[in-house]
Design an enzyme around this catalytic site. Structure first.
Site, PDB file in Angstrom:
ATOM      1  N   ASP A 319     -12.448 -24.991  51.902  1.00 30.46           N
ATOM      2  CA  ASP A 319     -11.167 -25.053  52.083  1.00 30.46           C
ATOM      3  C   ASP A 319     -10.450 -23.881  52.664  1.00 30.46           C
ATOM      4  O   ASP A 319     -10.087 -22.831  51.786  1.00 30.46           O
ATOM      5  CB  ASP A 319     -10.347 -25.786  50.928  1.00 30.46           C
ATOM      6  CG  ASP A 319     -10.902 -25.166  49.399  1.00 30.46           C
ATOM      7  OD1 ASP A 319     -12.109 -24.651  49.366  1.00 30.46           O
ATOM      8  OD2 ASP A 319     -10.151 -25.088  48.649  1.00 30.46           O
ATOM      9  N   GLU A 503     -14.768 -12.084  46.332  1.00 26.29           N
ATOM     10  CA  GLU A 503     -15.168 -13.475  46.407  1.00 26.29           C
ATOM     11  C   GLU A 503     -15.766 -13.896  47.738  1.00 26.29           C
ATOM     12  O   GLU A 503     -16.776 -14.596  47.739  1.00 26.29           O
ATOM     13  CB  GLU A 503     -13.753 -14.369  46.274  1.00 26.29           C
ATOM     14  CG  GLU A 503     -14.029 -15.619  46.480  1.00 26.29           C
ATOM     15  CD  GLU A 503     -12.458 -16.285  46.744  1.00 26.29           C
ATOM     16  OE1 GLU A 503     -12.436 -17.336  46.853  1.00 26.29           O
ATOM     17  OE2 GLU A 503     -11.493 -15.713  47.261  1.00 26.29           O
TER      18      GLU A 503
END
Length: 570
Positions: A319, A503
């Site tokens: 996403d 991340e």
């Protein structure tokens, strides 16, 4: 529903009725299929349903830079009471919405910034982070959006204060590498508990994540635990593996060719494959304002359709990505639910193979044969419908246009990862990945620059691992080493400069965290820690492990546990 034992004044009862009416009216404007709070008293409701117009007003007022903040806020009393109070106060002169929130809610604490000891190597830093990222939620507040879990678990870090489904497998790889098999067992137990409690593993342990799952890595988790505990782990979690499979395949028995139901699709030739799906079609509570803005930007589509596709993309873990869009520069053209993803179907092939293995371990030969047959049928469907013969790589299938999509993404490596690819096709995928996705800092997610985080120039740790393992499975050792070495170098250079793991990474160079998406770059970071530690031990011999990435590229990767190849790899 107001508990009968609670006695309230007539005025308050009227206010509560008004509040409830407002809630229902608000959600009717978003979707007629939103979950009914009274339909299942066992399932906790997300904050957008609990708080109705109050939730909508707070999020639209943008009181907090991150929409996830209020989604994670804990009501200090019964939400119905708070909502009634809000209905009475909000039109009064001098009403202060932020003050009302501060009085009636406990906001999530800002995470304490972890300052590692000076002079730590990369390995020492990761090992030191495991306790920092460990959480326990056996008991939570009554109206907390956080769902309790019986055992402790490791969170990704940053704004992600809860456990996430597919993240956790890659985190667990690192925990196992660090010798924390107790934590691996605890996390598998937690996911087994969620399957028993909710019928599936939700996106994360929040009420607002219950309407969807994520890439199904539970079979890989159980297989990982079985490396330590043997077949006992397979036998212990066989019931939960079966329940997860039932969740993904729900409704398949009644499908006719060309039909879809939730997560399962039947193509015109009768082939059964799967897609990502979210049971709700409203804005995501954790990204409320962003989703509403996205829907408004494309008035030619029903808002509920866009909301469902945004949610389903969140279920995919990607996403967002151009992979799901008609126009990579316009998020509102997203149509996740009309796309059959190659990675999802590879993972479900693995689930079917693990079910066969677990059934055999439990002595049920008939069930083992049944699941093997399902896996073989899925493998044939992948080869028939998810292979782009013109381009020479695995890709997603477009249900809307009834054809294979042309875009090359890192998802093309998943059939190699689960040993479901034909050998000649695996070689073509390796060549395509090397030519189009391999960058100085690792493997790019796609070759498209859309501004979304699951596109170029970003590279993500789980996709590096899947690619390197998949390439090794088919003897593409040199490309596997290039992916591993370049990504590790990127991680090391970033760590040398910033003393943290992040991340995602910009793989167009080395030493830079990734960008794009709905929120700032997050530190921590669970799956990066796990993959980095695992890769460190692959590039260095067991007799001489390395604590940091070597300055020169090793000749080859160390041997990894051999997976049983499928018939297609022979």
């Amino acid at each position: 529903m107001i508990p009968p034992e609670i006695r309230r004044s007539v005025l308050l009862q009227k206010a509560i009725k008004l509040a409830l009416a407002g809630t229902l009216l608000t959600f009717a404007s978003f979707s007629a299929t939103a979950a009914d709070p009274s339909s299942d008293t066992e399932t906790p409701q997300p904050p957008d349903i609990l708080l109705g117009p109050l939730f909508n007003d707070v999020q639209n007022a943008k009181l907090f830079p991150d929409q996830k903040t209020f989604a994670d806020a804990i009501p200090n009393s019964d939400p119905l009471m708070i909502l009634a109070d809000y209905r009475m106060q909000r039109n009064q002169s001098g009403f202060d919405l932020r003050h009302f929130v501060d009085v009636n809610f406990t906001l999530p604490k800002a995470g304490e910034k972890y300052v590692p000891p000076a002079g730590q190597s990369l390995r020492e830093h990761i090992d030191g982070l495991w306790p920092v990222l460990t959480r326990s939620t056996k008991n939570v507040e009554k109206w907390d959006s956080l769902l309790p879990l019986p055992e402790s678990y490791v969170v990704p870090g940053g704004r992600f204060r809860e456990i996430y489904y597919w993240d956790s497998y890659f985190t667990m790889l690192g925990l196992a590498e660090s010798g924390h098999w107790d934590k691996v067992a605890d996390m598998v137990a937690n996911f087994g508990y969620e399957i028993d409690a909710w019928g599936h593993i939700p996106n994360g342990n929040r009420t607002y994540y219950l309407s969807r799952s994520q890439p199904p890595f539970f079979a890989f988790m159980v297989e990982l635990l079985a490396q330590h505990e043997g077949d006992d782990a397979l036998k212990e979690y066989l019931p939960q593996l079966q329940k997860e499979y039932a969740y993904w395949m729900e409704g398949v028995e009644t499908l006719q060719p060309g039909q879809q139901n939730q997560r399962v699709v039947k193509l015109e030739d009768g082939s059964v494959l799967n897609r990502y799906w979210d049971d709700r079609d409203t804005p995501r509570p954790e990204s409320w304002v962003e989703d509403i803005a996205t829907a408004k930007s494309n008035p030619n589509r029903p808002a509920t359709e866009i909301y469902r596709d945004l949610r389903s993309a969140a279920a995919s873990g990607w996403d967002f990505s151009s992979r799901w869009m008609d126009n990579p520069q316009q998020l509102s053209t997203i149509r996740t639910t009309t796309i059959v993803p190659v990675d999802l179907n590879a993972l479900l092939y693995q689930l079917e193979k693990t079910l066969a293995r677990a059934s055999a371990a439990a002595g049920d030969r008939a069930k083992a044969s049944h699941y093997d047959a399902l896996a073989n049928a899925r493998q044939q469907a992948i080869e028939m419908h998810l292979w782009n013969n013109k381009e020479g790589w695995y890709a997603d299938y477009d249900l809307k246009n009834n054809k294979i999509r042309d875009q090359l993404t890192a998802a093309a490596l998943f059939p190699l990862y689960v040993n479901a690819a034909a050998k000649d096709r695996a070689a073509k995928v390796a060549a395509a990945a090397q030519a189009h996705l391999l960058q100085p800092g690792g493997l790019a997610t796609t070759s498209v620059k859309s501004g979304q985080q699951w596109d170029a120039p970003n590279g993500w740790a789980p996709l590096q691992w899947v690619a390197a393992e998949g390439l090794q499975n088919y003897g593409q050792d040199d490309v596997a080493m290039e992916v591993t070495w370049r990504f590790l170098t990127n991680v090391q250079h970033t760590y040398d400069r910033e003393k943290k793991l992040v991340e995602k990474y910009d793989v167009s160079s080395t030493g830079t965290g990734g960008g794009g998406g709905e929120y700032p770059l997050q530190d921590g970071f669970g799956w990066t820690n796990g993959v980095t530690l695992k890769m460190l031990d692959l590039i260095c011999p067991q007799e001489k492990p390395c604590d940091s990435v070597p300055s020169t590229r090793p000749a080859s990767l160390s041997a990894t546990p051999t997976k049983t190849p499928s018939a297609a790899t022979q």
